[in-house]
Design an enzyme around this catalytic site. Structure first.
Site, PDB file in Angstrom:
ATOM      1  N   GLY A   1      55.162  33.055  77.740  1.00  0.00           N
ATOM      2  CA  GLY A   1      55.612  32.521  79.026  1.00  0.00           C
ATOM      3  C   GLY A   1      55.611  33.622  80.064  1.00  0.00           C
ATOM      4  O   GLY A   1      54.895  34.623  79.924  1.00  0.00           O
ATOM      5  N   SER A   2      56.408  33.454  81.072  1.00  0.00           N
ATOM      6  CA  SER A   2      56.386  34.412  82.178  1.00  0.00           C
ATOM      7  C   SER A   2      57.081  35.731  81.801  1.00  0.00           C
ATOM      8  O   SER A   2      57.964  35.755  80.931  1.00  0.00           O
ATOM      9  CB  SER A   2      57.096  33.802  83.386  1.00  0.00           C
ATOM     10  OG  SER A   2      58.437  33.535  83.060  1.00  0.00           O
TER      11      SER A   2
ATOM     12  N   LYS B   1      60.302  25.273  70.162  1.00  0.00           N
ATOM     13  CA  LYS B   1      60.719  24.576  71.378  1.00  0.00           C
ATOM     14  C   LYS B   1      59.515  24.539  72.316  1.00  0.00           C
ATOM     15  O   LYS B   1      59.131  25.536  72.910  1.00  0.00           O
ATOM     16  CB  LYS B   1      61.874  25.272  72.093  1.00  0.00           C
ATOM     17  CG  LYS B   1      62.424  24.362  73.209  1.00  0.00           C
ATOM     18  CD  LYS B   1      63.012  25.102  74.385  1.00  0.00           C
ATOM     19  CE  LYS B   1      62.001  25.548  75.401  1.00  0.00           C
ATOM     20  NZ  LYS B   1      61.345  24.477  76.186  1.00  0.00           N
ATOM     21  N   PRO B   2      58.882  23.365  72.382  1.00  0.00           N
ATOM     22  CA  PRO B   2      57.732  23.276  73.284  1.00  0.00           C
ATOM     23  C   PRO B   2      58.189  23.208  74.739  1.00  0.00           C
ATOM     24  O   PRO B   2      59.364  22.998  75.022  1.00  0.00           O
ATOM     25  CB  PRO B   2      57.055  21.960  72.869  1.00  0.00           C
ATOM     26  CG  PRO B   2      58.103  21.158  72.190  1.00  0.00           C
ATOM     27  CD  PRO B   2      59.148  22.113  71.666  1.00  0.00           C
ATOM     28  N   ALA B   3      57.236  23.372  75.662  1.00  0.00           N
ATOM     29  CA  ALA B   3      57.577  23.349  77.088  1.00  0.00           C
ATOM     30  C   ALA B   3      58.005  21.949  77.512  1.00  0.00           C
ATOM     31  O   ALA B   3      57.502  20.951  76.993  1.00  0.00           O
ATOM     32  CB  ALA B   3      56.376  23.802  77.909  1.00  0.00           C
TER      33      ALA B   3
ATOM     34  N   GLU C   1      50.302  36.529  89.746  1.00  0.00           N
ATOM     35  CA  GLU C   1      49.534  35.467  89.086  1.00  0.00           C
ATOM     36  C   GLU C   1      49.451  34.252  90.005  1.00  0.00           C
ATOM     37  O   GLU C   1      50.483  33.676  90.362  1.00  0.00           O
ATOM     38  CB  GLU C   1      50.251  35.037  87.802  1.00  0.00           C
ATOM     39  CG  GLU C   1      49.811  35.785  86.577  1.00  0.00           C
ATOM     40  CD  GLU C   1      50.392  35.195  85.288  1.00  0.00           C
ATOM     41  OE1 GLU C   1      51.621  35.069  85.190  1.00  0.00           O
ATOM     42  OE2 GLU C   1      49.606  34.883  84.385  1.00  0.00           O
TER      43      GLU C   1
ATOM     44  N   GLU D   1      54.473  37.366  74.577  1.00  0.00           N
ATOM     45  CA  GLU D   1      53.150  37.297  75.203  1.00  0.00           C
ATOM     46  C   GLU D   1      53.392  36.784  76.610  1.00  0.00           C
ATOM     47  O   GLU D   1      53.688  35.607  76.804  1.00  0.00           O
ATOM     48  CB  GLU D   1      52.247  36.377  74.367  1.00  0.00           C
ATOM     49  CG  GLU D   1      50.783  36.638  74.593  1.00  0.00           C
ATOM     50  CD  GLU D   1      50.242  35.803  75.713  1.00  0.00           C
ATOM     51  OE1 GLU D   1      50.185  36.324  76.855  1.00  0.00           O
ATOM     52  OE2 GLU D   1      49.887  34.651  75.455  1.00  0.00           O
ATOM     53  N   LEU D   2      53.313  37.694  77.595  1.00  0.00           N
ATOM     54  CA  LEU D   2      53.821  37.381  78.938  1.00  0.00           C
ATOM     55  C   LEU D   2      52.702  37.276  79.969  1.00  0.00           C
ATOM     56  O   LEU D   2      51.548  37.093  79.618  1.00  0.00           O
ATOM     57  CB  LEU D   2      54.872  38.440  79.319  1.00  0.00           C
ATOM     58  CG  LEU D   2      55.956  38.654  78.248  1.00  0.00           C
ATOM     59  CD1 LEU D   2      56.904  39.779  78.633  1.00  0.00           C
ATOM     60  CD2 LEU D   2      56.727  37.368  77.977  1.00  0.00           C
TER      61      LEU D   2
ATOM     62  N   TRP E   1      53.472  25.461  78.934  1.00  0.00           N
ATOM     63  CA  TRP E   1      52.751  24.185  79.092  1.00  0.00           C
ATOM     64  C   TRP E   1      51.239  24.352  79.206  1.00  0.00           C
ATOM     65  O   TRP E   1      50.520  23.383  79.085  1.00  0.00           O
ATOM     66  CB  TRP E   1      53.259  23.461  80.349  1.00  0.00           C
ATOM     67  CG  TRP E   1      53.280  24.350  81.562  1.00  0.00           C
ATOM     68  CD1 TRP E   1      54.348  25.047  82.046  1.00  0.00           C
ATOM     69  CD2 TRP E   1      52.173  24.687  82.416  1.00  0.00           C
ATOM     70  NE1 TRP E   1      53.987  25.792  83.144  1.00  0.00           N
ATOM     71  CE2 TRP E   1      52.653  25.587  83.399  1.00  0.00           C
ATOM     72  CE3 TRP E   1      50.817  24.307  82.458  1.00  0.00           C
ATOM     73  CZ2 TRP E   1      51.840  26.117  84.393  1.00  0.00           C
ATOM     74  CZ3 TRP E   1      50.004  24.841  83.443  1.00  0.00           C
ATOM     75  CH2 TRP E   1      50.512  25.734  84.402  1.00  0.00           C
ATOM     76  N   ASN E   2      50.749  25.566  79.474  1.00  0.00           N
ATOM     77  CA  ASN E   2      49.315  25.652  79.808  1.00  0.00           C
ATOM     78  C   ASN E   2      48.393  25.519  78.595  1.00  0.00           C
ATOM     79  O   ASN E   2      47.250  25.099  78.720  1.00  0.00           O
ATOM     80  CB  ASN E   2      49.005  26.911  80.628  1.00  0.00           C
ATOM     81  CG  ASN E   2      49.353  28.184  79.914  1.00  0.00           C
ATOM     82  OD1 ASN E   2      50.091  28.182  78.932  1.00  0.00           O
ATOM     83  ND2 ASN E   2      48.824  29.280  80.392  1.00  0.00           N
TER      84      ASN E   2
ATOM     85  N   CYS F   1      47.020  32.717  81.214  1.00  0.00           N
ATOM     86  CA  CYS F   1      47.534  34.065  81.449  1.00  0.00           C
ATOM     87  C   CYS F   1      46.429  35.109  81.368  1.00  0.00           C
ATOM     88  O   CYS F   1      46.635  36.243  81.770  1.00  0.00           O
ATOM     89  CB  CYS F   1      48.670  34.379  80.484  1.00  0.00           C
ATOM     90  SG  CYS F   1      48.260  33.985  78.797  1.00  0.00           S
TER      91      CYS F   1
HETATM   92  P1  ADP Z   1      55.595  29.168  82.664  1.00  0.00           P
HETATM   93  O1  ADP Z   1      55.435  29.687  84.034  1.00  0.00           O
HETATM   94  O2  ADP Z   1      54.403  29.341  81.786  1.00  0.00           O
HETATM   95  O3  ADP Z   1      56.213  27.809  82.577  1.00  0.00           O
HETATM   96  P2  ADP Z   1      58.151  30.116  81.773  1.00  0.00           P
HETATM   97  O4  ADP Z   1      58.496  31.488  81.304  1.00  0.00           O
HETATM   98  O5  ADP Z   1      58.889  29.563  82.926  1.00  0.00           O
HETATM   99  O6  ADP Z   1      56.592  30.190  82.018  1.00  0.00           O
HETATM  100  O7  ADP Z   1      58.284  29.090  80.586  1.00  0.00           O
HETATM  101  C1  ADP Z   1      57.764  29.333  79.322  1.00  0.00           C
HETATM  102  C2  ADP Z   1      58.658  28.673  78.302  1.00  0.00           C
HETATM  103  O8  ADP Z   1      59.936  29.277  78.370  1.00  0.00           O
HETATM  104  C3  ADP Z   1      58.883  27.179  78.524  1.00  0.00           C
HETATM  105  O9  ADP Z   1      58.953  26.541  77.266  1.00  0.00           O
HETATM  106  C4  ADP Z   1      60.202  27.155  79.221  1.00  0.00           C
HETATM  107  O10 ADP Z   1      60.857  25.919  79.004  1.00  0.00           O
HETATM  108  C5  ADP Z   1      60.929  28.296  78.528  1.00  0.00           C
HETATM  109  N1  ADP Z   1      62.061  28.847  79.276  1.00  0.00           N
HETATM  110  C6  ADP Z   1      62.237  28.887  80.605  1.00  0.00           C
HETATM  111  N2  ADP Z   1      63.425  29.439  80.905  1.00  0.00           N
HETATM  112  C7  ADP Z   1      64.024  29.780  79.743  1.00  0.00           C
HETATM  113  C8  ADP Z   1      65.270  30.392  79.362  1.00  0.00           C
HETATM  114  N3  ADP Z   1      66.147  30.795  80.266  1.00  0.00           N
HETATM  115  N4  ADP Z   1      65.522  30.562  78.047  1.00  0.00           N
HETATM  116  C9  ADP Z   1      64.652  30.154  77.141  1.00  0.00           C
HETATM  117  N5  ADP Z   1      63.466  29.592  77.412  1.00  0.00           N
HETATM  118  C10 ADP Z   1      63.135  29.404  78.690  1.00  0.00           C
END
Ligand code: ADP
Length: 474
Positions: free
Chosen positions: A224-225, A171-173, A378, A246-247, A147-148, A280
């Protein structure tokens, strides 16, 4: 705004109800998107798989024209798309406009770079043999983005994938899908053939499972994370997916005693407080050489005090809300932990969370130490902890003492000291006297637990190509 999935050239609301998209500055609802799951993800992948053979055989010149149309439409509509982004995610409007321009830059850069996918011929060791190396698109690409940066994270995956000749499913956030929906509407208008670009919104875990298990998918590109990245990597082992991850990061900023302090403060503000600290590559830990810490921290405190906090749509606002309650609570917890362990609050240290809106004030902390949460995890908020160091070697050691390796920054006017530091930092991105190193034409990505692969630059295109070696016996 009512967002929809985009599957095989059709807009759809299928799924298990809707997800409400909220404005973190006001607590109001901005719109909805369908809560899709396995079925929608499967349909989108199958559409992408059906479109791939024809799309992958189009010329790079043709794909470039479509990408440039999309780029132009995005630039023509940047104000409107930026307003959607600010409403659903909170960043100041000027930053949202900047992000749309940054996204468009990826599209135009890859529209050009796609024309330069070269193979090579290699001299053989036997007479009558010819060795050819060719590059081909990997196939169906699925992407999961956070989402950021609701526009840029998707654009920097989608543009090179399409330029390479791949078909795509996004698949967007959950928190910020509407920006992506609007960008897809513009992509449709640009004329990408049906099935080449698809998007599903909804349950991350359900969609993620299909993305990582469907046999037609060849590549997953994720931002994402680190935690979710590891989970997706495990899931992807079944289908041996090609991965770009990209984590998370935990960026150090080193300020040496010969740095131009005004410029260093500007760089730290740009790196630390952009997007309210929710990037990030944000500076997380600031290491300042002992002899200049007093002057540096005073100037940083003044600069942080001047930042205007508020609704990102209001004129002059530089710090918007944090994206949600969890985000706010994490920042508050990090600051409390730091204060409990001896940090001194120079400015900020508090916020306002009420009526589903979450504002945290720009915060500068002095006397930070390596035991504090802010120095290890973070924070994803506008908090700048300062710790001192004595020697350049010690600064590098402190900077590298983490499982992350995404971005690092340092400030010095010495070529010799700067070269030593740049070459010894275990980070994928290094900003030397530069708080904002990201650019479409440069490879962006991390070492260690910050991920695998690079986005942007030549490497960002290579990520969507397979190498095929053809051995010919004449
Ligand atoms: P952030 O802290 O930046 O939200 P996340 O890793 O939680 O990082 O989320 C990044 C993306 O990954 C989002 O689009 C979120 O919906 C998706 N996501 C979260 N959990 C899962 C999962 N188990 N499988 C696939 N995608 C996921």
């Amino acid at each position: 705004m009512e967002g929809k999935h985009y599957i095989n050239g059709e807009w759809s609301t299928a799924g298990d109800g809707v997800i409400n998209v909220m404005n973190p500055a006001t607590g109001e609802q901005v719109g909805t998107v369908p809560n899709g799951g396995e079925d929608e993800a499967t349909q989108a992948i199958e559409a992408a798989a059906a479109a791939f053979p024809e799309w992958s055989k189009t010329t790079a010149y043709h794909r470039s024209e479509l990408l440039m149309k999309w780029h132009d439409l995005l630039m023509e509509n940047k104000q409107e798309v930026a307003e959607i982004m600010t409403k659903e995610m909170g960043k100041p409007l000027a930053e949202s406009i900047g992000e749309i321009e940054y996204s468009a830059a990826f599209i135009s850069w890859f529209a050009e770079e796609g024309k330069r996918v070269y193979g090579r011929t290699v001299p053989a060791s036997k007479e009558g043999k010819r060795i050819q190396v060719i590059k081909q698109p990997v196939g169906v690409v699925v992407s999961i983005t956070p989402w950021n940066f609701p526009a840029a994270m998707m654009a920097r995956k989608m543009a090179p994938a399409l330029a390479a000749g791949c078909s795509f499913v996004a698949k967007p956030a959950k928190l910020t899908p509407l920006t992506a929906v609007r960008i897809y509407e513009l992509a449709e208008e640009a004329g990408f053939p049906k099935g080449v670009i698809n998007m599903v919104t909804g349950s991350a875990s359900k969609i993620g499972k299909v993305f990582t298990s469907h046999p037609s998918v060849r590549k997953l590109t994720f931002t994402g994370s680190t935690e979710i990245g590891k989970e997706l990597m495990k899931q992807s082992s079944e289908t041996m997916l090609n991965l770009s991850l990209e984590l998370g990061g935990h960026a150090p900023i080193i300020v040496l005693d010969d740095a131009n302090i005004e410029e260093a403060v500007k760089g730290v503000v740009a790196s630390k407080f952009r997007n309210a600290g929710q990037t990030c590559v944000c500076g997380n830990r600031i290491y300042v050489q002992e002899s200049i810490v007093e002057e540096f921290s005073r100037k940083l405190q003044e600069a942080a005090s001047d930042l205007k906090v508020g609704n990102g749509l209001d004129e002059g606002v530089q710090i918007g809300p944090l994206v949600d309650k969890d985000g706010y609570e994490k920042v508050a917890e990090h600051v409390k932990d730091a204060v409990d362990k001896g940090a001194k609050v120079l400015v900020g240290g508090d916020g306002k969370a009420e009526n589903d809106s979450y504002f945290y004030n720009p915060t500068v902390l002095l006397n930070a130490n390596s035991d504090m949460l802010v120095m290890n995890e973070e924070t994803f908020g506008p908090v700048a902890p300062i710790m001192t160091f004595k020697t350049d070697e010690e600064a590098v050691k402190l900077a590298n003492d983490t499982r992350f390796g995404l971005a690092a920054y340092f400030f010095t006017d010495s070529m010799t000291r700067g070269t030593y530091i740049a070459e010894n930092l275990d980070y994928g991105i290094v900003g030397w006297n530069d708080g904002l190193p990201s650019a479409a034409q440069a490879p962006f990505g991390g070492m260690k637990e910050s991920g695998i692969g690079r986005e942007g630059g030549q490497e960002g295109l290579e990520a969507f190509l397979e190498t095929k070696y053809i051995s010919i016996q004449l």
